[in-house]
Each structure stands twice: as C-alpha cells, then as structure tokens.
Design an enzyme around this catalytic site. Structure first.
Site, PDB file in Angstrom:
ATOM      1  N   GLY A  44       6.065 -18.022   5.021  1.00  0.00           N
ATOM      2  CA  GLY A  44       5.293 -19.195   5.412  1.00  0.00           C
ATOM      3  C   GLY A  44       6.212 -20.202   6.073  1.00  0.00           C
ATOM      4  O   GLY A  44       7.411 -20.249   5.761  1.00  0.00           O
ATOM      5  N   GLN A  49       8.971 -28.331   8.928  1.00  0.00           N
ATOM      6  CA  GLN A  49      10.223 -27.584   8.750  1.00  0.00           C
ATOM      7  C   GLN A  49      10.911 -27.274  10.073  1.00  0.00           C
ATOM      8  O   GLN A  49      12.061 -26.820  10.072  1.00  0.00           O
ATOM      9  CB  GLN A  49       9.962 -26.277   8.005  1.00  0.00           C
ATOM     10  CG  GLN A  49       9.519 -26.495   6.564  1.00  0.00           C
ATOM     11  CD  GLN A  49       9.333 -25.164   5.863  1.00  0.00           C
ATOM     12  OE1 GLN A  49       8.277 -24.547   5.969  1.00  0.00           O
ATOM     13  NE2 GLN A  49      10.362 -24.703   5.158  1.00  0.00           N
ATOM     14  N   CYS A  95      12.213 -21.568  -0.559  1.00  0.00           N
ATOM     15  CA  CYS A  95      11.785 -22.308   0.632  1.00  0.00           C
ATOM     16  C   CYS A  95      12.870 -22.186   1.697  1.00  0.00           C
ATOM     17  O   CYS A  95      14.050 -22.326   1.380  1.00  0.00           O
ATOM     18  CB  CYS A  95      11.577 -23.776   0.261  1.00  0.00           C
ATOM     19  SG  CYS A  95      11.032 -24.796   1.626  1.00  0.00           S
ATOM     20  N   LEU A  96      12.469 -21.935   2.932  1.00  0.00           N
ATOM     21  CA  LEU A  96      13.462 -21.793   4.008  1.00  0.00           C
ATOM     22  C   LEU A  96      14.271 -23.067   4.219  1.00  0.00           C
ATOM     23  O   LEU A  96      15.399 -23.009   4.711  1.00  0.00           O
ATOM     24  CB  LEU A  96      12.776 -21.382   5.319  1.00  0.00           C
ATOM     25  CG  LEU A  96      12.108 -20.001   5.316  1.00  0.00           C
ATOM     26  CD1 LEU A  96      11.406 -19.747   6.648  1.00  0.00           C
ATOM     27  CD2 LEU A  96      13.104 -18.891   5.012  1.00  0.00           C
ATOM     28  N   HIS A 137       2.072 -23.948  -1.442  1.00  0.00           N
ATOM     29  CA  HIS A 137       3.449 -24.311  -1.100  1.00  0.00           C
ATOM     30  C   HIS A 137       3.511 -24.914   0.316  1.00  0.00           C
ATOM     31  O   HIS A 137       4.137 -25.958   0.524  1.00  0.00           O
ATOM     32  CB  HIS A 137       4.351 -23.070  -1.208  1.00  0.00           C
ATOM     33  CG  HIS A 137       5.776 -23.310  -0.818  1.00  0.00           C
ATOM     34  ND1 HIS A 137       6.815 -23.261  -1.714  1.00  0.00           N
ATOM     35  CD2 HIS A 137       6.335 -23.611   0.387  1.00  0.00           C
ATOM     36  CE1 HIS A 137       7.957 -23.526  -1.072  1.00  0.00           C
ATOM     37  NE2 HIS A 137       7.689 -23.733   0.205  1.00  0.00           N
ATOM     38  N   GLU A 138       2.848 -24.257   1.262  1.00  0.00           N
ATOM     39  CA  GLU A 138       2.883 -24.745   2.654  1.00  0.00           C
ATOM     40  C   GLU A 138       2.105 -26.048   2.798  1.00  0.00           C
ATOM     41  O   GLU A 138       2.509 -26.941   3.545  1.00  0.00           O
ATOM     42  CB  GLU A 138       2.339 -23.678   3.618  1.00  0.00           C
ATOM     43  CG  GLU A 138       3.133 -22.381   3.649  1.00  0.00           C
ATOM     44  CD  GLU A 138       4.630 -22.579   3.811  1.00  0.00           C
ATOM     45  OE1 GLU A 138       5.052 -23.513   4.519  1.00  0.00           O
ATOM     46  OE2 GLU A 138       5.394 -21.800   3.207  1.00  0.00           O
ATOM     47  N   HIS A 141       4.089 -28.997   2.057  1.00  0.00           N
ATOM     48  CA  HIS A 141       4.996 -29.422   3.133  1.00  0.00           C
ATOM     49  C   HIS A 141       4.351 -30.455   4.055  1.00  0.00           C
ATOM     50  O   HIS A 141       5.014 -31.393   4.492  1.00  0.00           O
ATOM     51  CB  HIS A 141       5.431 -28.224   3.982  1.00  0.00           C
ATOM     52  CG  HIS A 141       6.609 -27.481   3.431  1.00  0.00           C
ATOM     53  ND1 HIS A 141       7.833 -28.071   3.213  1.00  0.00           N
ATOM     54  CD2 HIS A 141       6.772 -26.189   3.074  1.00  0.00           C
ATOM     55  CE1 HIS A 141       8.688 -27.168   2.740  1.00  0.00           C
ATOM     56  NE2 HIS A 141       8.059 -26.013   2.640  1.00  0.00           N
TER      57      HIS A 141
END
Ligand code: NI
Length: 183
Positions: A44, A49, A95-96, A137-138, A141
């Site tokens: 994701g 991000q 998370c990236l 989660h996304e 963000h």
C-alpha cells in the site's frame, strides 16, 4: 517514475490531506504510485508518502501471499470511512516510511467506505480481515496518522531512538527515500 518515499519525521506525514477536485486526471500519478510501491515491495502507498498531501492511496495486497488478498488491487480517491466495527484484532504492521520497524497494531475487523476508483466512479464497499487492515493503515496516512501512533506508551518509548534515526537518514533501505533532517 519512481518517487523517493518520505521518511518518518517529515511534516507532510502529519498533515490531514486535501480532497482532490472531482475528475482530476490522476492516471500518471496513480501509475507512478504503483511503480513506487512495487519497487519498495510495499502492499500500500498513500500520496503523502511521496510528499503529496492529497486524499489518494493505492493498494495491491497480492504479494503478501494470502488467499484473501488475491486480486486485491485498488485505487482509493477521496475515501470516507462510513463505518468501522467488529472485533479488534492484532496484526504486525510495517510502513515504507518507517523501514525496519514492525509492531502489532489493534484495529477493528470491518470497515465500510465510500470512495472514487481510478475512473472516478463512486463506490461503496465493506472490507474485512487483511483487506480492511491495509485500507485502515493507508487511510490513517491521509489523516496524518502513522501506525506507531497506535502503540502503547511503553512501546513508543522503546522505539523513540530508532524513529529518530530514521528521520535523520541513519538507516539502510533498499529503495530511495527522502529524509527530513537531511534536506
Ligand atoms: Ni504506511
């Protein structure tokens, strides 16, 4: 085009992202976001991000290898959570923007959303299990929330120096990143 991924500590990750005017042409950005996400082996990626404070995220859960995620590839534009319910359950998230940190996060098991897809078609859908998990989660963000915010005070204290190191770029990552304190 592969974007550098914004690291923990950048203020853009803490902003509530702006709605996108309807019918904006997002095709190129969406395809760049998928490319950036696949390059980093993520499932994701949310627009903040890559430094864009807009309400957009992309998901492809299939690489996780779970049956419930086969074919789960979606684009969410201006999503709205209509309902979140069900038993809360723990799952280890990463998370990236926060490389190398993985922690159990509690979230509710069902989420219902209204959103626009990549063709600006409005959809209303309920998701469960791991699909719901990735979406939650996304969605966080674009609200300026990170998974580490959901951890208890002790866990947060234990992670503090590692998170600091990430924001300073003192970390080895296999993809390109943008570090707030290095800029
Ligand atoms: Ni994330």
């Amino acid at each position: 085009m592969i974007y550098p991924i914004v690291a923990y500590g950048d203020p853009v990750l803490r902003k509530r992202a702006e709605s996108i005017p309807e019918n904006t042409d997002l095709q190129e950005l969406i395809s760049d976001m998928f490319e950036t996400m696949y390059n980093a082996n993520g499932v994701g990626l949310a627009a903040p991000q890559i430094g864009k404070s807009i309400r957009l995220f992309v998901i492809d859960g299939e690489p996780m290898g779970e049956e419930e995620l086969i074919g789960f590839k979606r684009v969410f534009i201006n999503p709205e959570i209509l309902d979140e319910k069900g038993e809360s359950w723990p799952f280890e998230e990463g998370c990236l923007s926060i490389p190398d940190i993985r922690e159990d996060v509690q979230r509710e098991s069902r989420v219902k959303l209204r959103y626009f897809d990549e063709n600006w078609e409005v959809r209303e859908e309920e998701f469960t299990g791991l699909q719901a998990r990735i979406i939650q989660h996304e969605y966080d963000h674009i609200e300026g929330v990170l998974f580490t915010d959901h951890l208890g005070p002790l866990k947060k204290r234990l992670l503090k120096s590692r998170l600091n190191n990430i924001s300073k770029g003192k970390i080895k990552v296999g993809y390109s990143m943008r570090f707030p304190s290095k800029v």
